[in-house]
Scaffold this active site. Structure first.
Site, PDB file in Angstrom:
ATOM      1  N   LYS A 219     108.510  44.847 -57.993  1.00  0.00           N
ATOM      2  CA  LYS A 219     108.684  43.486 -57.476  1.00  0.00           C
ATOM      3  C   LYS A 219     110.164  43.203 -57.223  1.00  0.00           C
ATOM      4  CE  LYS A 219     104.408  41.903 -59.604  1.00  0.00           C
ATOM      5  NZ  LYS A 219     103.695  41.181 -60.670  1.00  0.00           N
TER       6      LYS A 219
ATOM      7  N   GLN B 193     104.855  38.376 -66.250  1.00  0.00           N
ATOM      8  CA  GLN B 193     103.908  39.494 -66.099  1.00  0.00           C
ATOM      9  C   GLN B 193     102.880  39.476 -67.226  1.00  0.00           C
ATOM     10  OE1 GLN B 193     103.979  41.437 -63.404  1.00  0.00           O
ATOM     11  NE2 GLN B 193     102.422  42.907 -63.994  1.00  0.00           N
TER      12      GLN B 193
ATOM     13  N   ASP C 204     102.799  33.154 -58.594  1.00  0.00           N
ATOM     14  CA  ASP C 204     101.617  33.979 -58.873  1.00  0.00           C
ATOM     15  C   ASP C 204     100.332  33.244 -58.492  1.00  0.00           C
ATOM     16  OD1 ASP C 204     101.876  36.583 -59.868  1.00  0.00           O
ATOM     17  OD2 ASP C 204     102.513  35.878 -61.846  1.00  0.00           O
TER      18      ASP C 204
END
Ligand code: GUN
Length: 292
Positions: free
Chosen positions: A52, A96, A119
Site C-alpha cells: 500500500k 490493517q 477502507d
C-alpha cells in the site's frame, strides 16, 4: 478462458490516479496523504501494508506508516486513531486487520472518523454504500467491480454467487452486485459455511466470487461452463521449493477450473493488486469528500 489481469488493470488505474495527482499539484492543491497503521508482525499484513505504501509512491501520494508491537493496548491504539482523526495533514487512514485478539476490531473501526475511513469499514460508510450514496466502498469489493467494468464483463441479469459473508468482502460484494449499476444488476445468492447445497448453487453461477480463505475450495465440478470466476483468496501455503518458503494460494483450484470458465482471476495478480489500487482511488476521493 481469458485471464482477468488485475495487475495490468491496477497499473492502468494507478497511472490515471497519478495523472490526477499531478494536475492537483500543478494547481497548487493538496496532495493526498494516506496513513497506514500496522499492529504486530504478521507476514501477510506486513506485505499488504508495504504494498500500500509503494502504491502511494506510484500515485504521487504522501504516505505515513505507523507500526506498533502486538502488545499495544486497545486504549493506546484508540489514542493513535484519535490523533490521526485530528491530524489535518492526513486525508485518510487504515488500520490493517486482523488485530491481536485483545483488541476489539469493531471498537477501533467505529473510532475512525468516517470521513477518513478510506477502507470503507465504518458503519456510516457501509450504510451509505447500501443506499448508493457517495462514499468509500471497501477496497476489495470495489476493486472487483472496477475489474469487471474495465474488462467489459456483462453482469446484468446474471446469477452471481458470492462465497463467504465477511464484513469486508462477501457482504458488501453481494450488495454491490445486486444494485442497479453497471457492473451489477445481478440476481445474487450468498453462500457460507452453513449452506447445505454449496456445490449445486456454485455450479449455477454465471459469476462466482469466492472469498472464503480456504485454498482449492472451489473445484471444477462446482463451476458452470463459461462462468466468470473471481478468486479473492490469498492463503500462504508452505512450499519448500519457493525461496520465500510459501506460495500464495487462492480459494479456487485454478489449474482444473481455468479451461471451464470464460474469465478467471489468477492468484497472485488478480484481485490483490485491484484492492490496493482501489484504496488509492478512495484516498483521492478523500480530498473530494472531505468537506461533505
Ligand atoms: N486486511 C485484509 N484486507 C484488508 C483491507 O482491505 N484493509 C485493512 N485495513 N485490513 C485488511
Amino acid at each position: 478462458m481469458q485471464l482477468l489481469d488485475g495487475k495490468a488493470t491496477s497499473d492502468q488505474l494507478k497511472k490515471e490516479i497519478a495523472e490526477k495527482v499531478a494536475s492537483i499539484k500543478q494547481a497548487g492543491g493538496k496532495v493526498p496523504h494516506l496513513a497506514a497503521v500496522l499492529v504486530g508482525s504478521d507476514g501477510g499484513s506486513m506485505t499488504y501494508v508495504n504494498n500500500k505504501v509503494l502504491a502511494c509512491k506510484a500515485c504521487g501520494f504522501d504516505s505515513t506508516l505507523l507500526t506498533y508491537p502486538a502488545t499495544i493496548t486497545e486504549d493506546e491504539l484508540l489514542a493513535v486513531v484519535d490523533k490521526l482523526n485530528k491530524d489535518p495533514a492526513i486525508d485518510g487512514f487504515i488500520v490493517q486487520v486482523p488485530l491481536p485478539k485483545h483488541i476489539n476490531e469493531d471498537k477501533v473501526t467505529e473510532a475512525i472518523d468516517y470521513r477518513k475511513d478510506v477502507d470503507g469499514f465504518h458503519p456510516e460508510n457501509l450504510g451509505r454504500m447500501m443506499l448508493g450514496l457517495p462514499t468509500y466502498i471497501s477496497a476489495t469489493p470495489n476493486g472487483i467491480m472496477e475489474l469487471l467494468k474495465r474488462n467489459k464483463i456483462d453482469t446484468a441479469g446474471k446469477h452471481c454467487v458470492v462465497v463467504g459473508r465477511s464484513n469486508i468482502v462477501g457482504t458488501p460484494m453481494s450488495i454491490l452486485m445486486s444494485r442497479n449499476t453497471n457492473p451489477g444488476n445481478c440476481t445474487v445468492t450468498m453462500v457460507h459455511s452453513r449452506t447445505t447445497n454449496m456445490k449445486e448453487i456454485c455450479a449455477s453461477a454465471d459469476i462466482l466470487i469466492v472469498a472464503i480463505g480456504k485454498p482449492m475450495f472451489i473445484t471444477a465440478d462446482m463451476v458452470k461452463p463459461g462462468a466468470v470466476v473471481i478468486d479473492v483468496g490469498t492463503t500462504r501455503v508452505p512450499d519448500a521449493s519457493d525461496p520465500k518458503g510459501f506460495k500464495l494460494r487462492g480459494d479456487v483450484d485454478f489449474d482444473n477450473v481455468k479451461d471451464k470458465c470464460s474469465w478467471i482471476t489468477p492468484v497472485p495478480g488478480g484481485v490483490g493488486p485491484m484492492t490496493i489500487a482501489s484504496l488509492m482511488q478512495n484516498t483521492l476521493l478523500a480530498i473530494e469528500l472531505k468537506n461533505r
